[in-house]
Design a protein around this motif. Structure first.
Motif, mmCIF file in Angstrom:
data_model
loop_
_atom_site.group_PDB
_atom_site.id
_atom_site.type_symbol
_atom_site.label_atom_id
_atom_site.label_comp_id
_atom_site.label_asym_id
_atom_site.label_seq_id
_atom_site.Cartn_x
_atom_site.Cartn_y
_atom_site.Cartn_z
ATOM 1 N N PHE A 83 -13.263 -3.306 12.153
ATOM 2 C CA PHE A 83 -13.395 -3.774 13.536
ATOM 3 C C PHE A 83 -13.229 -5.289 13.616
ATOM 4 C CE2 PHE A 83 -15.898 -5.142 17.224
ATOM 5 C CZ PHE A 83 -15.310 -4.363 18.209
ATOM 6 N N GLU A 84 -13.833 -6.000 12.680
ATOM 7 C CA GLU A 84 -13.704 -7.458 12.657
ATOM 8 C C GLU A 84 -12.253 -7.881 12.431
ATOM 9 O OE1 GLU A 84 -16.365 -8.631 9.607
ATOM 10 O OE2 GLU A 84 -18.180 -8.457 10.840
ATOM 11 N N LYS A 85 -11.575 -7.141 11.550
ATOM 12 C CA LYS A 85 -10.170 -7.439 11.287
ATOM 13 C C LYS A 85 -9.327 -7.193 12.532
ATOM 14 C CE LYS A 85 -6.779 -8.652 8.610
ATOM 15 N NZ LYS A 85 -6.683 -10.031 8.076
ATOM 16 N N CYS B 62 -6.298 -1.531 10.327
ATOM 17 C CA CYS B 62 -7.282 -2.528 9.869
ATOM 18 C C CYS B 62 -8.216 -1.934 8.807
ATOM 19 C CB CYS B 62 -8.082 -3.062 11.054
ATOM 20 S SG CYS B 62 -7.111 -4.076 12.182
ATOM 21 N N LEU B 63 -8.555 -0.659 8.956
ATOM 22 C CA LEU B 63 -9.374 0.006 7.933
ATOM 23 C C LEU B 63 -8.645 0.032 6.592
ATOM 24 C CD1 LEU B 63 -10.933 3.096 9.782
ATOM 25 C CD2 LEU B 63 -12.131 1.076 8.915
ATOM 26 N N ILE B 64 -7.328 0.282 6.644
ATOM 27 C CA ILE B 64 -6.535 0.287 5.412
ATOM 28 C C ILE B 64 -6.529 -1.103 4.792
ATOM 29 C CG2 ILE B 64 -4.225 0.627 4.460
ATOM 30 C CD1 ILE B 64 -3.760 2.715 6.667
ATOM 31 N N ILE B 65 -6.403 -2.120 5.633
ATOM 32 C CA ILE B 65 -6.336 -3.502 5.139
ATOM 33 C C ILE B 65 -7.628 -3.897 4.434
ATOM 34 C CG2 ILE B 65 -6.203 -5.929 5.859
ATOM 35 C CD1 ILE B 65 -4.312 -5.006 8.109
ATOM 36 N N ASP C 217 2.701 -6.198 9.768
ATOM 37 C CA ASP C 217 3.039 -7.382 8.973
ATOM 38 C C ASP C 217 2.149 -7.475 7.732
ATOM 39 O OD1 ASP C 217 4.974 -8.095 10.769
ATOM 40 O OD2 ASP C 217 3.693 -9.492 11.876
ATOM 41 N N GLU C 218 0.856 -7.229 7.903
ATOM 42 C CA GLU C 218 -0.069 -7.344 6.771
ATOM 43 C C GLU C 218 0.126 -6.221 5.748
ATOM 44 O OE1 GLU C 218 -3.890 -8.671 6.893
ATOM 45 O OE2 GLU C 218 -3.763 -9.825 8.753
ATOM 46 N N LEU C 219 0.503 -5.045 6.260
ATOM 47 C CA LEU C 219 0.744 -3.910 5.357
ATOM 48 C C LEU C 219 2.177 -3.885 4.844
ATOM 49 C CD1 LEU C 219 -1.115 -1.050 7.289
ATOM 50 C CD2 LEU C 219 -1.921 -2.305 5.287
ATOM 51 N N ASP C 220 3.017 -4.798 5.360
ATOM 52 C CA ASP C 220 4.434 -4.858 5.002
ATOM 53 C C ASP C 220 5.136 -3.540 5.321
ATOM 54 O OD1 ASP C 220 6.743 -6.103 4.136
ATOM 55 O OD2 ASP C 220 6.483 -5.495 2.046
ATOM 56 N N THR C 221 4.890 -3.040 6.542
ATOM 57 C CA THR C 221 5.506 -1.780 6.968
ATOM 58 C C THR C 221 7.022 -1.875 6.971
ATOM 59 O OG1 THR C 221 3.587 -1.266 8.350
ATOM 60 C CG2 THR C 221 5.633 -0.107 8.844
ATOM 61 N N VAL D 74 0.825 -1.209 0.000
ATOM 62 C CA VAL D 74 0.000 0.000 0.000
ATOM 63 C C VAL D 74 0.860 1.261 0.000
ATOM 64 C CG1 VAL D 74 -1.973 -1.083 1.120
ATOM 65 C CG2 VAL D 74 -0.150 -0.119 2.526
ATOM 66 N N GLY D 75 2.175 1.084 -0.187
ATOM 67 C CA GLY D 75 3.064 2.235 -0.249
ATOM 68 C C GLY D 75 3.137 2.989 1.070
#
Length: 523
Positions: free
Chosen positions: A48-50, A36-39, A355-359, A3-4
């Motif tokens: 919220f669920e994420k 989580c909103l970004i994901i 981790d999910e956003l690959d920060t 997501v840059g």
């Protein structure tokens, strides 16, 4: 998930909010939910669920579960030690030998160096032993948490027998294997130790500011507040008044110093034995292999469990506390760690979002490019500092940066040990002063001080060490040995601290400001 720039928004937002509002838990919640909103692409309910999914995943992770068990058990053990009266007795014993404020701080530093095998255990145990003594001599809680944090992390980075070493050596071994280098990973770690300028400076700085009286910045203000008003802190770790005490209702007065020392010494001995055991030492009798293969968290779980059971039986035999009373004290101690558990859960969750956003990958990608060889170690150190500060994940930084640093150093024919040390030191910097770092959280809890107050006072000292360390890594880009860089670093460091004390020492803060601040806090 790529997501840059958005990959660094959650941790940055969390850090900015934590520093601005001093509400770490709320800031972490907002940071995790934003990530989580970004994901999920901006869907509120989906975000919220994420978030719930990530929190559950982090809490049920085997490693994190062991950490939580250790934290809870250590909290319970602190309750037992307090119930026995051993903490007060040991404090009185040391108090008869420690006659000055500097002595109390120096003893905290020394205990931190002796408990070298794990930063979590170091922070909580050192706080349990020394907080009553430092309070007696009027050491601000900010100063106490700084000493605990600096030694707990710093010593784990330079002593080759800790829960950190196995992980770091495994990364070095994999990186060497990929690069075709035939060298023992543990030997490589030993050769990195002299180049770990940041870790050495973070340890040395404690003694300099304590015994030479060279505090500066927010720490100088906190020390002056305590000296003038007697207020040890503005707020406790859980946000209560400065005089809150979770254990005052359970303590009895008949204990001796032995009642504190016996369980703690047993705990230390068991921890070392089980570290060797989990590493297979009693099968191969090879210390190096045992250190490389040990499971530090499992060893500490065994050790703390045995120490807790021993303490309950020991106090019953000595008629200091009935088994039922000891269990009640244990529960009180575990309750004191509830806020720590919640903070760790959200700190790990912000790491899960990263981790999910690959920060970490995004931050590391900013490093890739053509740079002069002599700047490589400096740049690696700076990026490791930034990465750990923004994510709070020291070992995550190591997992990303060591596999990058080793082949880069080999390809450019530069000092590979300096580059590895730059990664290790950079991770230490973030662990010292990131609001998201677990050891910083535990140090705040150990000193019973609001977490943001610890971060605010720790950052100037950690940044000073990091800036001077950069000079050492720069010089190491021109020379292969560590002696000249270390000499320059030490001289420059002493000069820098003296100058900063003159410019931003306690004299900068007015007496009226301290009194007004204390009055507002009490109200």
């Amino acid at each position: 998930m790529e997501v840059g720039f958005w990959a660094i928004v959650p941790p940055l937002l969390t850090i900015v909010l934590a520093i601005a509002t001093k509400e770490v838990l709320l800031s972490l919640f907002i940071g995790v939910y934003t990530g989580c909103l970004i994901i999920v692409g901006g869907h509120p309910l989906g975000g919220f669920e994420k978030m719930i999914e990530i929190i559950i995943a982090k809490l049920t992770d085997p490693w994190n579960m062991q950490v939580l068990i250790i934290v809870i058990l250590l909290g319970g053990m602190i309750g037992l030690l307090t119930r026995s009266g051993g903490s007060t007795a040991f404090g009185n014993l040391l108090g008869r030998r420690i006659t000055t404020k500097k002595g109390a701080q120096g003893t905290t530093w020394l205990i931190g160096l002796l408990i070298f095998f794990d930063d979590y255990f170091n922070a909580l145990t050192n706080g349990a032993i020394m907080r009553p003594i430092s309070d007696k001599f009027g050491v601000s809680r900010e100063k106490l948490s700084y000493i605990i944090d600096s030694t707990a992390v710093g010593i784990c980075l330079v002593v080759p027998l800790s829960s950190w070493v196995a992980f770091i050596c495994s990364l070095i071994a994999d990186s060497y294997a990929s690069a075709g280098v035939d060298q023992d990973a543990f030997q490589a770690f030993l050769l990195c130790i002299p180049f770990n300028f940041y870790a050495w400076l973070s340890i040395i700085m404690v003694i300099i500011v304590v015994y030479l009286g060279l505090d500066y910045g927010p720490m100088a203000k906190a020390e002056k507040r305590t000296m003038l008003t007697g207020a040890l802190c503005d707020k406790t770790f859980s946000g209560g008044g400065a005089d809150d005490d979770d254990f005052s209702s359970i303590e009895q007065k008949n204990g001796t110093a032995l009642d504190l020392l016996a369980p703690i010494l047993l705990l230390i001995c068991c921890a070392l034995i089980f570290m060797l055991y989990t590493g297979g030492f009693f099968e191969s009798f090879n210390v190096l292999d045992a250190v490389n293969n040990m499971d530090g968290m499992l060893a500490l779980t065994y050790a703390v469990s045995i120490a807790v059971i021993f303490a309950i039986i020991f106090y019953a035999v000595r008629r200091l506390s009935k088994v039922g009373d000891s269990i009640a004290a244990f529960v009180v101690g575990t309750k004191s760690m509830l806020f720590v558990v919640i903070l760790l859960a959200f700190a790990w969750s912000i790491g899960g979002v990263g981790d999910e956003l690959d920060t970490a990958g995004y931050v590391a990608s900013l490093f890739v490019g053509n740079v002069p060889p002599f700047l490589v170690a400096v740049i690696i150190f700076i990026f490791s500092c930034i990465m750990t500060f923004s994510t709070g994940a020291t070992w995550g930084t190591y997992a990303i940066m060591i596999p990058l640093a080793v082949p880069l150093a080999i390809a450019m024919d530069i000092n590979v040990y300096a580059c590895i040390a730059a990664v290790i030191g950079g991770g230490g910097f973030g662990n010292h002063c990131s609001p998201l770092a677990d050891t910083a959280i535990l140090s705040s809890a150990a000193a019973n001080i609001r977490h943001t107050d610890h971060i605010k006072t720790q950052i100037p000292y950690s940044v000073t060490c990091a800036c001077v360390a950069c000079v050492g890594f720069l010089i190491s880009g021109f020379v292969d040995h560590w002696i000249l860089p270390m000499l320059v670093v030490l001289i420059l460091f002493l000069a820098t601290v003296f100058v900063l004390n003159r410019l931003f020492g306690a004299g900068k803060y007015r007496t009226e400001d301290q009194v007004d601040s204390a009055s507002e806090s009490q109200e």
